[in-house]
Scaffold this active site. Structure first.
Site, PDB file in Angstrom:
ATOM      1  CB  CYS A 139      -0.976  -0.037   1.177  1.00  0.00           C
ATOM      2  SG  CYS A 139      -0.242  -0.359   2.797  1.00  0.00           S
ATOM      3  CB  ALA A 140       0.759   4.661   1.169  1.00  0.00           C
ATOM      4  CG  MET A 141       2.725   4.656   5.219  1.00  0.00           C
ATOM      5  SD  MET A 141       4.251   5.565   4.893  1.00  0.00           S
ATOM      6  CE  MET A 141       5.148   5.250   6.406  1.00  0.00           C
ATOM      7  CB  SER A 144      -2.922   0.104   7.600  1.00  0.00           C
ATOM      8  OG  SER A 144      -4.259  -0.039   8.030  1.00  0.00           O
TER       9      SER A 144
END
Length: 212
Positions: A139-141, A144
Site C-alpha cells: 500500500c503506501a506505507m 495497514s
C-alpha cells in the site's frame, strides 16, 4: 486486474498453519489484537518477507521497477490502487513479467476492506502456486491495508486464526492495521471458525455413521 473500492530480501523462519483452532478458542477483541502487534518485529524497512514468497512492502518498493525485476517479483497486489493513492496499475508494469491486481482502498476505519478479502486472497494463492513466483503486497506505507489483506489470506487459505496470522506477520514486519480493519478481521475469524467447526462436526458424524 483491479478491484475497486534498493530493497533487501530478508530470510525468516516461518511457522505453519496450525490447523483447526482449539475448542475453547474465542476471537480476541480489537485491543487484544493490537497488543499482539506490539510484541512483533520492531524493524520497519521498505519490504519484508512474511511468508514464503509473500512480501509486504511500501510505495517506494512498488515504484522501483528495477529492484522488483532484479529481485524476481512476478506478481504485485496494490492495496492502495487509484489516482489519489499509489497510482501504478497494469500499464506501469507493462514491459515486465509482472501480473497486477489492484484494490482501491482507503486507510480509514470506516472503509469496508472485507469485501476484497476473498478476491485478494485468491490472487495471492494463485500466485504462490508456482515455485518461481514471488508476490509483493503493498500500500503506501506497507503497514495497514496491505497487511490486512495478507492476514486475511493466511486466515482463508492457510487455516490460521487471526491470532496465528498476526503472530506470523508481526514477527517479520512492523505492521499495524487500523482499528476498523481489525474489527473486519475479527468478523472473518469468527466466520471461518464457525465454518471449520461445522465441517469438523460433519466429519465426525460421518465417521460415526460408517462405524455403525
Amino acid at each position: 486486474m483491479t478491484s475497486r473500492q534498493s530493497k533487501t530480501n530478508l530470510k525468516n523462519t516461518y511457522g505453519s498453519g496450525k490447523g483447526e483452532p482449539e475448542e475453547d478458542y474465542i476471537t480476541p477483541g480489537p485491543f487484544e489484537l493490537e497488543r499482539l502487534f506490539w510484541k512483533g518485529s520492531p524493524q520497519y524497512t521498505h519490504v519484508n518477507e512474511v511468508w514464503p514468497k509473500l512480501y509486504i512492502g511500501d510505495e517506494a518498493t512498488a515504484l522501483d521497477r528495477y529492484s522488483l525485476e532484479k529481485s524476481g517479483f512476478t506478481h504485485v497486489l496494490n492495496a492502495a490502487h487509484g489516482r489519489w493513492n499509489v497510482n501504478t496499475g497494469p500499464e506501469y508494469y507493462r514491459d515486465m513479467a509482472i501480473e497486477y491486481h489492484g484494490v482501491e482502498a482507503d486507510d480509514l476505519p470506516t472503509f469496508n476492506l472485507s469485501e476484497f478479502f476473498y478476491s485478494a486472497a485468491e490472487f495471492i494463492e494463485s500466485a504462490l502456486q508456482s515455485d518461481r513466483s514471488k508476490i509483493l503486497v503493498h500500500c503506501a506505507m506497507g503497514r495497514s491495508r496491505s497487511a490486512t489483506l495478507v492476514l486475511a489470506y493466511l486466515m482463508i487459505y492457510r487455516n490460521m486464526t487471526v491470532v496465528d496470522a498476526i503472530e506470523q506477520v508481526a514477527k517479520n514486519r512492523c505492521v499495524l492495521p487500523n482499528r476498523g480493519f481489525l474489527k473486519q478481521l475479527r468478523e472473518l475469524d469468527k466466520q471461518l471458525l464457525l465454518q471449520r467447526r461445522n465441517a469438523q462436526s460433519n466429519e465426525e458424524e460421518n465417521l460415526e455413521e460408517k462405524e455403525i
